[in-house]
Design a protein around this motif. Sequence first.
Motif, PDB file in Angstrom:
ATOM      1  N   ASP A   1       9.454  23.865  -4.742  1.00 39.44           N
ATOM      2  CA  ASP A   1       9.340  24.550  -3.446  1.00 39.44           C
ATOM      3  C   ASP A   1       8.512  23.747  -2.450  1.00 39.44           C
ATOM      4  O   ASP A   1       8.276  24.207  -1.332  1.00 39.44           O
ATOM      5  N   HIS A   2       8.052  22.582  -2.855  1.00 37.64           N
ATOM      6  CA  HIS A   2       7.122  21.804  -2.045  1.00 37.64           C
ATOM      7  C   HIS A   2       7.756  20.489  -1.596  1.00 37.64           C
ATOM      8  O   HIS A   2       8.923  20.229  -1.846  1.00 37.64           O
ATOM      9  N   ALA A   3       6.936  19.667  -0.959  1.00 39.03           N
ATOM     10  CA  ALA A   3       7.385  18.354  -0.500  1.00 39.03           C
ATOM     11  C   ALA A   3       6.500  17.278  -1.109  1.00 39.03           C
ATOM     12  O   ALA A   3       5.274  17.394  -1.103  1.00 39.03           O
ATOM     13  N   LEU A   4       7.122  16.256  -1.626  1.00 36.75           N
ATOM     14  CA  LEU A   4       6.413  15.066  -2.086  1.00 36.75           C
ATOM     15  C   LEU A   4       6.551  14.046  -0.967  1.00 36.75           C
ATOM     16  O   LEU A   4       7.663  13.670  -0.585  1.00 36.75           O
ATOM     17  N   VAL A   5       5.428  13.623  -0.410  1.00 35.49           N
ATOM     18  CA  VAL A   5       5.431  12.672   0.702  1.00 35.49           C
ATOM     19  C   VAL A   5       4.917  11.334   0.187  1.00 35.49           C
ATOM     20  O   VAL A   5       3.856  11.270  -0.434  1.00 35.49           O
ATOM     21  N   ILE A   6       5.682  10.290   0.457  1.00 32.98           N
ATOM     22  CA  ILE A   6       5.335   8.942   0.018  1.00 32.98           C
ATOM     23  C   ILE A   6       5.187   8.074   1.265  1.00 32.98           C
ATOM     24  O   ILE A   6       6.093   8.011   2.090  1.00 32.98           O
ATOM     25  N   VAL A   7       4.040   7.430   1.390  1.00 36.04           N
ATOM     26  CA  VAL A   7       3.779   6.537   2.521  1.00 36.04           C
ATOM     27  C   VAL A   7       3.660   5.114   1.992  1.00 36.04           C
ATOM     28  O   VAL A   7       2.951   4.860   1.020  1.00 36.04           O
ATOM     29  N   ASP A   8       4.375   4.204   2.640  1.00 32.54           N
ATOM     30  CA  ASP A   8       4.366   2.788   2.285  1.00 32.54           C
ATOM     31  C   ASP A   8       4.064   2.021   3.570  1.00 32.54           C
ATOM     32  O   ASP A   8       4.826   2.085   4.531  1.00 32.54           O
ATOM     33  N   GLU A   9       2.937   1.330   3.606  1.00 33.02           N
ATOM     34  CA  GLU A   9       2.536   0.612   4.814  1.00 33.02           C
ATOM     35  C   GLU A   9       2.167  -0.820   4.480  1.00 33.02           C
ATOM     36  O   GLU A   9       1.500  -1.073   3.479  1.00 33.02           O
ATOM     37  N   HIS A  10       2.611  -1.732   5.326  1.00 31.77           N
ATOM     38  CA  HIS A  10       2.162  -3.116   5.197  1.00 31.77           C
ATOM     39  C   HIS A  10       2.284  -3.840   6.535  1.00 31.77           C
ATOM     40  O   HIS A  10       3.149  -3.521   7.343  1.00 31.77           O
TER      41      HIS A  10
ATOM     42  N   ALA B   1      -2.023   6.606  -6.218  1.00 27.21           N
ATOM     43  CA  ALA B   1      -1.105   5.576  -5.730  1.00 27.21           C
ATOM     44  C   ALA B   1       0.222   5.728  -6.434  1.00 27.21           C
ATOM     45  O   ALA B   1       0.292   6.055  -7.604  1.00 27.21           O
ATOM     46  N   HIS B   2       1.286   5.483  -5.737  1.00 26.29           N
ATOM     47  CA  HIS B   2       2.639   5.569  -6.288  1.00 26.29           C
ATOM     48  C   HIS B   2       3.039   4.206  -6.787  1.00 26.29           C
ATOM     49  O   HIS B   2       2.905   3.212  -6.083  1.00 26.29           O
ATOM     50  N   ALA B   3       3.493   4.132  -7.979  1.00 27.47           N
ATOM     51  CA  ALA B   3       3.889   2.839  -8.532  1.00 27.47           C
ATOM     52  C   ALA B   3       5.375   2.687  -8.539  1.00 27.47           C
ATOM     53  O   ALA B   3       6.118   3.594  -8.550  1.00 27.47           O
TER      54      ALA B   3
ATOM     55  N   ALA C   1       0.855  -1.188   0.000  1.00 26.18           N
ATOM     56  CA  ALA C   1       0.000   0.000   0.000  1.00 26.18           C
ATOM     57  C   ALA C   1       0.891   1.238   0.000  1.00 26.18           C
ATOM     58  O   ALA C   1       1.388   1.659   1.039  1.00 26.18           O
ATOM     59  N   ILE C   2       1.092   1.774  -1.182  1.00 20.30           N
ATOM     60  CA  ILE C   2       1.930   2.964  -1.331  1.00 20.30           C
ATOM     61  C   ILE C   2       1.070   4.088  -1.885  1.00 20.30           C
ATOM     62  O   ILE C   2       0.332   3.895  -2.848  1.00 20.30           O
TER      63      ILE C   2
ATOM     64  N   VAL D   1       7.609   6.605   5.820  1.00 22.37           N
ATOM     65  CA  VAL D   1       7.237   7.914   5.288  1.00 22.37           C
ATOM     66  C   VAL D   1       8.497   8.537   4.712  1.00 22.37           C
ATOM     67  O   VAL D   1       9.502   8.692   5.416  1.00 22.37           O
ATOM     68  N   GLU D   2       8.446   8.870   3.434  1.00 25.46           N
ATOM     69  CA  GLU D   2       9.575   9.505   2.764  1.00 25.46           C
ATOM     70  C   GLU D   2       9.169  10.920   2.367  1.00 25.46           C
ATOM     71  O   GLU D   2       8.064  11.133   1.874  1.00 25.46           O
TER      72      GLU D   2
END
Length: 168
Positions: free
Chosen positions: A98-107, A166-168, A2-3, A91-92
């Motif tokens: 100028d912004h933040a890209l936040v990626i969450v990966d949970e399992h 969703a991030h692939a 789950a990303i 959490v990455e």
Amino acid sequence: MAIRHRLIKASPDTVWAVLADGNKYADWVVGTSSSRPVRGAWPRVGAAIEYEIRLGPVRLTNETVVRRCQGGTALELEAKAGILGTARIAVEVRTWGDHALVIVDEHPLQGAGGTLHNAGIEALIQLRHRPMLARLARLCEDQEGRPAQAAPPAAAPAAPGSDGGAHA
């Protein structure tokens, strides 16, 4: 796995400041009603926060432990959920202009969650991540005085490359 990712219109430093505050965990993590640091200096490896989940009159208290921390860019947590077991939540935070890209990966890792892990569980985790990232965005963007970007409706599929997809 789950990303999910989201572009947050705040600086990566602002996003990290929110992630690094164990008292704010309940402000952005869906399902928690309160949180507080209980061991170590959050978010250092081994530090823990206690969080509470309220289901009507029932209050469940559990713990989340920092398993990996790269200051400003990566935070990996092990969330304990009693008989449901534990889950890894990574959490990455990436600089995106100028912004933040936040990626969450949970399992799920251990216990019933790990044993019963399937596509249905993945879908439920994805549904939880959408409002969780929206809450995180609101906190960070409010802190910088920027208007929060609305998340697309849960029933609408996210367009490829959108900040709520969703991030692939």
